[in-house]
Design an enzyme around this catalytic site. Sequence first.
Site, PDB file in Angstrom:
ATOM      1  N   ASP A  66     -10.080   3.364  14.042  1.00 35.65           N
ATOM      2  CA  ASP A  66      -9.127   2.495  13.736  1.00 35.65           C
ATOM      3  C   ASP A  66      -8.593   2.667  12.229  1.00 35.65           C
ATOM      4  OD1 ASP A  66     -10.994   0.885  14.786  1.00 35.65           O
ATOM      5  OD2 ASP A  66      -9.100  -0.098  13.845  1.00 35.65           O
ATOM      6  N   ARG A 103       0.411  -0.869   0.139  1.00 32.34           N
ATOM      7  CA  ARG A 103       0.187   0.036   0.107  1.00 32.34           C
ATOM      8  C   ARG A 103       1.424   0.568   0.107  1.00 32.34           C
ATOM      9  NH1 ARG A 103      -5.079  -1.067   4.099  1.00 32.34           N
ATOM     10  NH2 ARG A 103      -3.269  -0.570   5.661  1.00 32.34           N
TER      11      ARG A 103
HETATM   12  P1  AMP Z   1      -9.190  -4.601  10.054  1.00 32.76           P
HETATM   13  O1  AMP Z   1     -10.551  -4.577  10.425  1.00 32.76           O
HETATM   14  O2  AMP Z   1      -8.336  -4.774   8.867  1.00 32.76           O
HETATM   15  O3  AMP Z   1      -8.687  -3.132   9.914  1.00 32.76           O
HETATM   16  O4  AMP Z   1      -8.358  -5.393  11.071  1.00 32.76           O
HETATM   17  C1  AMP Z   1      -8.726  -4.586  12.747  1.00 32.76           C
HETATM   18  C2  AMP Z   1      -7.598  -4.828  13.712  1.00 32.76           C
HETATM   19  O5  AMP Z   1      -6.781  -6.163  13.742  1.00 32.76           O
HETATM   20  C3  AMP Z   1      -6.112  -4.392  13.038  1.00 32.76           C
HETATM   21  O6  AMP Z   1      -5.895  -3.575  14.433  1.00 32.76           O
HETATM   22  C4  AMP Z   1      -5.189  -5.199  12.495  1.00 32.76           C
HETATM   23  O7  AMP Z   1      -4.163  -5.194  12.466  1.00 32.76           O
HETATM   24  C5  AMP Z   1      -5.882  -6.380  13.324  1.00 32.76           C
HETATM   25  N1  AMP Z   1      -6.194  -7.955  11.926  1.00 32.76           N
HETATM   26  C6  AMP Z   1      -6.916  -8.382  11.250  1.00 32.76           C
HETATM   27  N2  AMP Z   1      -6.437  -9.238  11.023  1.00 32.76           N
HETATM   28  C7  AMP Z   1      -5.753  -9.952  11.080  1.00 32.76           C
HETATM   29  C8  AMP Z   1      -4.180 -10.404  11.000  1.00 32.76           C
HETATM   30  N3  AMP Z   1      -5.216 -11.267  10.118  1.00 32.76           N
HETATM   31  N4  AMP Z   1      -3.513 -10.961  11.622  1.00 32.76           N
HETATM   32  C9  AMP Z   1      -3.484 -10.175  12.434  1.00 32.76           C
HETATM   33  N5  AMP Z   1      -4.451  -9.252  12.911  1.00 32.76           N
HETATM   34  C10 AMP Z   1      -5.159  -8.792  11.971  1.00 32.76           C
HETATM   35 MG    MG Z   2      -8.367  -1.629  10.101  1.00 30.19          MG
END
Ligand code: AMP
Ligand code: MG
Length: 485
Positions: free
Chosen positions: A249, A173
């Site tokens: 976030d 990204r």
């Molecule tokens: P997101 O909904 O993708 O923005 O994720 C929310 C939080 O969960 C963020 O802090 C991401 O970095 C973490 N996260 C989501 N999927 C994963 C994954 N497969 N492994 C580690 N962290 C994750």
């Molecule tokens: Mg996120």
Amino acid sequence: MNNLSSPSQQYLNLPNQFYSHVTPTPLIQPQLLHLNTATANLINFDHSDDTNKQVLDHLCGNTLPNHIQPIAMVYAGHQFGHYVPQLGDGRAMLLGGVAHEGKYWELQLKGAGPTPYSRNSDGRAVLRSSIREYLCSAAMHGLGIPTTHALSLVGSSQPVYRETVETAAVVMRVAPSFIRFGSFEYFFYRGQADAVRTLADHVIQHHYPELEQQTNKYPAFLQQVVISTAKLMAHWQAVGFAHGVMNTDNMSILGLTLDYGPFGFLDEYNPGYICNHTDQTGRYAFDQQPDIGAWNLTRLAQALTPLMSMEEAKTALAIYPAHFASHYINLMCAKLGVAADKSAVPVIMQLLHIMQANHIDYTLFMRQLAHFNSATDALNAPLRDLFIDRDAFELWAHQYRALLQAQHSIDSIRAEQMNRVNPKYILRNYLAENAIVAARDHDDTSEIDKLMTLLQSPYDEHPEFEAYAAMPPDWAKHISVSCSS
Ligand code: AMP
Ligand code: MG
């Protein structure tokens, strides 16, 4: 990285309380599935030899140039209304920045393995969600909507375990900054006012330098974020985009569309559209987005209270509704091909009302409206016939015609202007799904390639791809996109 050697690091220059050092976990059998040459040009990334093994390894983090020290950014956030004190890049790694043609870009690998913020997850991203992020970043940019960019999509044979076994992918990204509202919240709720100030100074210095000399630079900074968020929400509402997970976030401090997950574009005009099937209360339904934008800004303002008085914070927040409304009305007036004027508002509202009642496809109708004939009713039959309630259309057409006539609008000129703001091609869920199935199950990236062409110039006619601008097929109604990625 062939040009990630410039010393203009920004985020990496912050003290180490803002991040953790991380190391990418190698990906098994990486394969470059797509490279966005437009993004490559933004950052002066040499893509002439994209079969080069070293380039591929850099694009997925299997190897990195020696001087690069990847980090994961720490942040917190309000998720579905509840404060979560510790989040962070659970599967993203910031590699550093490049300056090119007077602009600065940070590069981030998404899906390159666990970090200290992975919370027992694997730090990976499945191919399915990576394709969606890759395509949608290009689509939003093509539409003229602020967004992070995606440089590359690397697939692999690495298994990842979700509801079923899938394979991992890594997206590179690119954005001027990946700082989120939640980055400020993290330090505010820990009582670290100095860190809030350091972060605000950092963002002002690099992204709002014109504010540095102001005496009230922090309230002015908050105002800028309020304005850019209001603009972003107006864009989303006007184009029919639902983000799906508007947690703080996932809110960019620069007003960029960030963190593509279970997003969706409207097919028929349905204000209550919920694209994220885990969002049971519809907190992030399409028509909630402007209010959620304001709610999220209030959380940011709260996190910035160590830097300003409550009055200043409230004053900054108070400008949101007017900014949202004026951007939204301007965008909608342009879509209708009318001059931005209060008299257009009832015409816009009435159109949305009858589109909802008649289950009209939002993108298709807006594109076809360019053909509206303001002199001869009979020529508008193709538009009218889209409506079950034809009288409702006639009534609205009468209002629209009166507005066009009052503005001395000329049909041919209006049509041309409308075609520049009403996309013919959007990333409907089923189009993304077809590209995913082809790539994942048949090793065929040609659908990704086609969609990239269409989505990067969505206002142009692409006669050979007419089918991609048609009504979605019936099976598309049942696609459900989960948060699992
Ligand atoms: P997101 O909904 O993708 O923005 O994720 C929310 C939080 O969960 C963020 O802090 C991401 O970095 C973490 N996260 C989501 N999927 C994963 C994954 N497969 N492994 C580690 N962290 C994750
Ligand atoms: Mg996120």
